[in-house]
Design a protein around this motif. Sequence first.
Motif, PDB file in Angstrom:
ATOM      1  N   SER A 111       0.823  -1.210   0.000  1.00  0.00           N
ATOM      2  CA  SER A 111       0.000   0.000   0.000  1.00  0.00           C
ATOM      3  C   SER A 111       0.858   1.262   0.000  1.00  0.00           C
ATOM      4  N   LEU A 112       1.996   1.227   0.705  1.00  0.00           N
ATOM      5  CA  LEU A 112       2.908   2.378   0.692  1.00  0.00           C
ATOM      6  C   LEU A 112       3.419   2.644  -0.717  1.00  0.00           C
ATOM      7  N   ALA A 113       3.786   1.571  -1.418  1.00  0.00           N
ATOM      8  CA  ALA A 113       4.313   1.728  -2.780  1.00  0.00           C
ATOM      9  C   ALA A 113       3.240   2.281  -3.715  1.00  0.00           C
ATOM     10  N   ALA A 114       2.002   1.843  -3.530  1.00  0.00           N
ATOM     11  CA  ALA A 114       0.900   2.286  -4.390  1.00  0.00           C
ATOM     12  C   ALA A 114       0.277   3.586  -3.906  1.00  0.00           C
ATOM     13  N   ASP A 115       0.576   3.974  -2.661  1.00  0.00           N
ATOM     14  CA  ASP A 115      -0.089   5.099  -1.989  1.00  0.00           C
ATOM     15  C   ASP A 115      -1.603   4.926  -2.060  1.00  0.00           C
ATOM     16  N   LYS A 116      -2.006   3.709  -1.765  1.00  0.00           N
ATOM     17  CA  LYS A 116      -3.419   3.349  -1.789  1.00  0.00           C
ATOM     18  C   LYS A 116      -3.608   2.182  -0.836  1.00  0.00           C
ATOM     19  N   ASP A 117      -4.693   2.186  -0.089  1.00  0.00           N
ATOM     20  CA  ASP A 117      -4.969   1.111   0.862  1.00  0.00           C
ATOM     21  C   ASP A 117      -5.496  -0.109   0.106  1.00  0.00           C
ATOM     22  N   ILE A 118      -4.585  -1.045  -0.199  1.00  0.00           N
ATOM     23  CA  ILE A 118      -4.967  -2.263  -0.917  1.00  0.00           C
ATOM     24  C   ILE A 118      -5.661  -3.209   0.054  1.00  0.00           C
ATOM     25  N   LYS A 119      -6.831  -3.702  -0.317  1.00  0.00           N
ATOM     26  CA  LYS A 119      -7.668  -4.494   0.584  1.00  0.00           C
ATOM     27  C   LYS A 119      -7.374  -5.993   0.468  1.00  0.00           C
ATOM     28  N   PHE A 120      -7.421  -6.675   1.619  1.00  0.00           N
ATOM     29  CA  PHE A 120      -7.235  -8.125   1.665  1.00  0.00           C
ATOM     30  C   PHE A 120      -8.337  -8.744   2.521  1.00  0.00           C
ATOM     31  N   ALA A 121      -8.726  -9.964   2.166  1.00  0.00           N
ATOM     32  CA  ALA A 121      -9.734 -10.710   2.922  1.00  0.00           C
ATOM     33  C   ALA A 121      -9.049 -11.859   3.652  1.00  0.00           C
ATOM     34  N   ARG A 122      -9.455 -12.096   4.888  1.00  0.00           N
ATOM     35  CA  ARG A 122      -8.844 -13.155   5.687  1.00  0.00           C
ATOM     36  C   ARG A 122      -9.418 -14.521   5.305  1.00  0.00           C
ATOM     37  N   LEU A 123      -8.558 -15.504   5.189  1.00  0.00           N
ATOM     38  CA  LEU A 123      -9.021 -16.864   4.889  1.00  0.00           C
ATOM     39  C   LEU A 123      -9.615 -17.503   6.138  1.00  0.00           C
TER      40      LEU A 123
END
Length: 600
Positions: A111-123
Motif C-alpha cells: 500500500s505504501l508503494a501504491a499510496d493506496k490502501d490495498i484491501k485483503f480478505a482473511r481466509l
Amino acid sequence: FYPLLIPHRSKPKGYRKLEKTYEVGGNRPSALRDGFTSKKIPEDVDFVVVGSGVSGLVTGAVLSRVGKKVVVLEQHYLAGGCMHCFEEKGFEFDTGLHYMGRITKYGGLLSLAADKDIKFARLGNEENGWTYDKIVVNGAKDFDMRGDERKFEEDLKARFKDSPQDVERVFKALRGSLEDGYPFLLRMIPKWLVRPLVFLAKQNGWFGLAAKTASEVIGSLTTNNKIKAVLLGTTGDEGGSPDKNCWLIRKGILRHYISEGGFYPVGGPSEITKALIASIEKAGGRVLVRANVEQILVEGGRATGVVVKKGSSGGVRVMAKEGVVSAVGTSVLYKKLLPPSLCKPGLTAISKLRPSAQHISVFVGLKKPKSELKLPSYNYWVLPNMDVKTGKYFSPMESDLKDYDPMSIPPMAFMGFPSAKDPSWEGRHPAKSVCCIITEAPYDYFEAWAAQRSGRREANYNAIKEKIGKRLVDEILLRFHPELKDAIEFVEVGTPLSSEFYLGSEKGSSYGIAPDSDRFYDPDCINTLRPDTNVSGLWITGQDIATAGIAGGIAAAYITASAILGYGLVETMAKRGLVDDMKKISSVEKLRKDKRIKLV
C-alpha cells in the motif's frame, strides 16, 4: 545510541516533488496489457526495470513515489508476473499469488508503494478459527492451521498430548532471534565486509540453527513423525525437499502465516498490479508488455539502458539516466542479458546453486455460483508423500528422471478455491467458481517439448497434460469435494514449460534459486545475490536476494530501492530507513501511523 546520530528526514532521500502528475490510468483493465512500442517510451526516463513481477513493480512504484520516472518492461502479454490472472472460457484464474501472510507488514508495504490502501480478505472464518491451511497426511488426522500463534501452539499441544516437550522445543525454535536476520543484513553491508563477518559468524555459531536444513532441525526438535508432518505440511510454499532446504526459510514461512493467518487480495491479485501501475504512471512512467529485453546496455562501465527485441528489424533502445533494475532472476541476468565479459563472478556464484522447484498447475472451472457451492476459503495441502512411519518427506523434485512418472508417484498437491477466497468474486462472475491444484514436477520430464511453440506442441504432450489433469481432479479435488463432479465444465493444465514461456524463469522454476544454505551463508553467493552489482548503475531485485514467494519479492523490492536511494543498514535498523520516510509522504493516514509496517 546510534539512532541519535542519524537525522530525521521529512521526505525520503532523493525525493523530488513532481512538477506535474500525469493522468492515472493504472486502474483500467487495459493497463495490464499496454503493448510496447517505441512511441510509448516517455522522455527523460530515470530507471528501466526489466520484469513486472511483484519485485519489479514494487521497486518501480517506490522509485516513482520519490519522484523518479520509471519504465517497466515485461516480455509476457500481461503485467504482474505471478500476480497476473487470466480468463479462459469465462473463468478467471490466479497463477501465483494464492495467499499471503503477515498482511499488516506486507500489505502495508504494498500500500505504501501504491499510496493506496490495498484491501485483503482473511481466509477461514470464525467457525473454523480462521483456518488458512488444512494439512492432510496419510496415516494421520487432518491438522487445521489457524491464524494465531497462541492458537497454533494450543492446537499442537492438544493434538500431541504425549509430546509436550517436543512442542515446547518447536516453539522455542520458531520464535524470532537475531540469527534469522543475518542473511538479509549481510546483503546491506559493503561487500568487502561479508567474507570476514561470515567467517566470524560460523566460528562463533552466530547463525545457530538457521544454516542447517529443515529436516536436520525438525529431527532435532521431535521424534514424533506426526509433528514433523505438520511442520513440513506447507513445504510446497518454498518447494523442493526439506533435506536440502534451509531451516531459515521453513521457519520463516511457518511464522509468516501463524502470526496473523492467510489473506487474499480483494478483487484478485491483479488489483495489486493495477494499483502499482497507477503509482508508476502518476510520476510519468509506463509499464509496457510484449517487451522482450534481449540485452542490458553497458557503456563506459555503466548500465545505461536496454535493448528490446523487435522483430527482424533489430532492437529498440530504451535509455535510462540513472540506471537499470533487473527483476528477472539472477540466472537469467547473467546467462542472457549481460555481456559475457561481465558475468564471470556472477556465474561462478550461481553455479553453486540450483533452480527452485517447478510445478504443474491444474485450473478447474465450475459451472455453479460461489453462493451455491459454499466451498472453503482455506487451502488444502495433501501429502501422501509424507511417511508418518519414517518421518521422511518425498519431493518429486528429488526423484531420478528415469523413475519419475506423473501418473504413478504420490500425488502431493496444494489445492485452493480463489472464488471462495475473494469476497468480491460474485460481482464479476455470478454463476461460476474456480479451483486451482498444484503439484511439483521436474522440468526435465517435459524438456523434450521445450523447443516446440507454446500452444502448438505435439499431441503426445497434450495427452500427458490431459492425463495429469484428470488424475489430480479425481484424486485431489473429488476426493474432498465429490459433490463437484457434475459442476466441472473446464480443465486446463500448465507445466514447467508454461512457466518458462510466460514468466521467463530458468527451467520454469517458481521461486528463482532454490533455498539451499549456500544461498544465504556462502560469501560468494551473498555478494552476488544482493541489490548492487559490479556494474555501476545496474541493480538486482527479486526473490533471489531475499526469500521465496510474494512476501520475499516485496521485501527484495524495498531492499533494492533502499540501496538505490542510498539507505544503509544502520539507517534501516535505526528506524530511519526508506520505509519510515515513505510513510511521511503517504496520503493514507493509517499507513503513516502504523509502526508495524517495516522492512526489518
